[in-house]
Design a protein around this motif. Structure first.
Motif, PDB file in Angstrom:
ATOM      1  N   CYS A   1       0.813  -1.217   0.000  1.00  0.00           N
ATOM      2  CA  CYS A   1       0.000   0.000   0.000  1.00  0.00           C
ATOM      3  C   CYS A   1       0.848   1.270   0.000  1.00  0.00           C
ATOM      4  CB  CYS A   1      -0.937  -0.005   1.198  1.00  0.00           C
ATOM      5  SG  CYS A   1      -2.108  -1.368   1.176  1.00  0.00           S
TER       6      CYS A   1
ATOM      7  N   TRP B   1      -7.488  -2.848  -2.535  1.00  0.00           N
ATOM      8  CA  TRP B   1      -7.838  -3.104  -1.143  1.00  0.00           C
ATOM      9  C   TRP B   1      -7.159  -2.137  -0.184  1.00  0.00           C
ATOM     10  CZ3 TRP B   1      -3.546  -4.441   1.640  1.00  0.00           C
ATOM     11  CH2 TRP B   1      -2.502  -5.078   0.977  1.00  0.00           C
ATOM     12  N   CYS B   2      -6.105  -1.478  -0.612  1.00  0.00           N
ATOM     13  CA  CYS B   2      -5.415  -0.529   0.268  1.00  0.00           C
ATOM     14  C   CYS B   2      -6.298   0.656   0.637  1.00  0.00           C
ATOM     15  CB  CYS B   2      -4.143  -0.024  -0.409  1.00  0.00           C
ATOM     16  SG  CYS B   2      -2.881  -1.299  -0.635  1.00  0.00           S
TER      17      CYS B   2
ATOM     18  N   GLN C   1      -9.623   0.481   0.887  1.00  0.00           N
ATOM     19  CA  GLN C   1     -10.889   0.019   1.462  1.00  0.00           C
ATOM     20  C   GLN C   1     -10.820   0.049   2.988  1.00  0.00           C
ATOM     21  OE1 GLN C   1     -13.519  -0.652  -0.526  1.00  0.00           O
ATOM     22  NE2 GLN C   1     -12.158  -0.084  -2.184  1.00  0.00           N
ATOM     23  N   ARG C   2     -11.934   0.401   3.600  1.00  0.00           N
ATOM     24  CA  ARG C   2     -12.022   0.412   5.057  1.00  0.00           C
ATOM     25  C   ARG C   2     -12.418  -0.971   5.557  1.00  0.00           C
ATOM     26  NH1 ARG C   2     -16.000   4.752   6.811  1.00  0.00           N
ATOM     27  NH2 ARG C   2     -15.265   4.000   8.816  1.00  0.00           N
ATOM     28  N   TRP C   3     -11.885  -1.370   6.709  1.00  0.00           N
ATOM     29  CA  TRP C   3     -12.227  -2.641   7.338  1.00  0.00           C
ATOM     30  C   TRP C   3     -12.127  -2.444   8.844  1.00  0.00           C
ATOM     31  CZ3 TRP C   3      -8.661  -4.923  10.542  1.00  0.00           C
ATOM     32  CH2 TRP C   3      -7.354  -4.453  10.441  1.00  0.00           C
ATOM     33  N   CYS C   4     -12.638  -3.402   9.585  1.00  0.00           N
ATOM     34  CA  CYS C   4     -12.532  -3.325  11.039  1.00  0.00           C
ATOM     35  C   CYS C   4     -12.600  -4.731  11.621  1.00  0.00           C
ATOM     36  CB  CYS C   4     -13.625  -2.443  11.627  1.00  0.00           C
ATOM     37  SG  CYS C   4     -15.288  -2.941  11.174  1.00  0.00           S
TER      38      CYS C   4
ATOM     39  N   TYR D   1     -12.002 -10.068  10.857  1.00  0.00           N
ATOM     40  CA  TYR D   1     -12.134  -8.765  10.207  1.00  0.00           C
ATOM     41  C   TYR D   1     -13.269  -8.798   9.190  1.00  0.00           C
ATOM     42  CZ  TYR D   1      -9.521 -10.731   6.214  1.00  0.00           C
ATOM     43  OH  TYR D   1      -9.107 -11.492   5.142  1.00  0.00           O
TER      44      TYR D   1
ATOM     45  N   TYR E   1     -14.832  -6.235   5.875  1.00  0.00           N
ATOM     46  CA  TYR E   1     -14.885  -5.031   5.053  1.00  0.00           C
ATOM     47  C   TYR E   1     -16.338  -4.560   4.956  1.00  0.00           C
ATOM     48  CZ  TYR E   1     -10.054  -5.480   3.466  1.00  0.00           C
ATOM     49  OH  TYR E   1      -8.679  -5.531   3.422  1.00  0.00           O
TER      50      TYR E   1
ATOM     51  N   CYS F   1     -17.840  -2.037   7.343  1.00  0.00           N
ATOM     52  CA  CYS F   1     -17.445  -0.645   7.117  1.00  0.00           C
ATOM     53  C   CYS F   1     -17.909  -0.116   5.768  1.00  0.00           C
ATOM     54  CB  CYS F   1     -15.926  -0.527   7.235  1.00  0.00           C
ATOM     55  SG  CYS F   1     -15.325  -0.940   8.877  1.00  0.00           S
TER      56      CYS F   1
ATOM     57  N   SER G   1     -17.329  -1.411   2.766  1.00  0.00           N
ATOM     58  CA  SER G   1     -16.336  -1.566   1.706  1.00  0.00           C
ATOM     59  C   SER G   1     -16.420  -2.947   1.072  1.00  0.00           C
ATOM     60  CB  SER G   1     -14.923  -1.370   2.269  1.00  0.00           C
ATOM     61  OG  SER G   1     -14.737  -0.057   2.730  1.00  0.00           O
TER      62      SER G   1
ATOM     63  N   ASP H   1     -14.493  -6.308  -0.129  1.00  0.00           N
ATOM     64  CA  ASP H   1     -13.304  -7.073   0.238  1.00  0.00           C
ATOM     65  C   ASP H   1     -12.592  -7.547  -1.022  1.00  0.00           C
ATOM     66  OD1 ASP H   1     -11.347  -8.766   1.164  1.00  0.00           O
ATOM     67  OD2 ASP H   1     -12.689 -10.019   2.349  1.00  0.00           O
TER      68      ASP H   1
END
Length: 96
Positions: free
Chosen positions: A5, A14-15, A17-20, A51, A53, A56, A58, A60
């Protein structure tokens, strides 16, 4: 920041994209959360770190290529059931 990234505009999709991290037991999503791979022995409330995506908002685009042991990437029941979490219990449940 993941090394892939750090390429500016040439970074993988994917860099951006938000994830949590999520609790897989309470995460009611169409796309199931995935077990993280960077901290394989880490747990939260006795569970491996998962995790998402989708949580959030986004897409994946990471898991298919970069997390080959993710349960969603197992195409056969035998592959799925052979995966174990660091604690030794089954990592996946086959749903067909």
């Amino acid at each position: 920041v993941h090394p892939e990234c750090q390429q500016g505009a040439n970074s993988p999709s994917w860099c951006a994209q938000r994830w949590c991290y999520v609790n897989p037991c309470t995460c009611d999503l169409a796309e199931p959360p995935k077990v993280g791979m960077y901290l394989p022995n880490a747990t939260f409330n006795g569970l491996s770190l998962y995790y998402s995506y989708e949580t959030c908002g986004s897409e994946d685009t990471f898991t298919a290529e970069h997390n080959p042991d993710a349960c969603v990437n197992q195409m056969r029941e035998e592959e799925c059931l052979a995966l174990t979490a660091p604690a030794g219990h089954a990592k996946c449940a086959w749903t067909g």
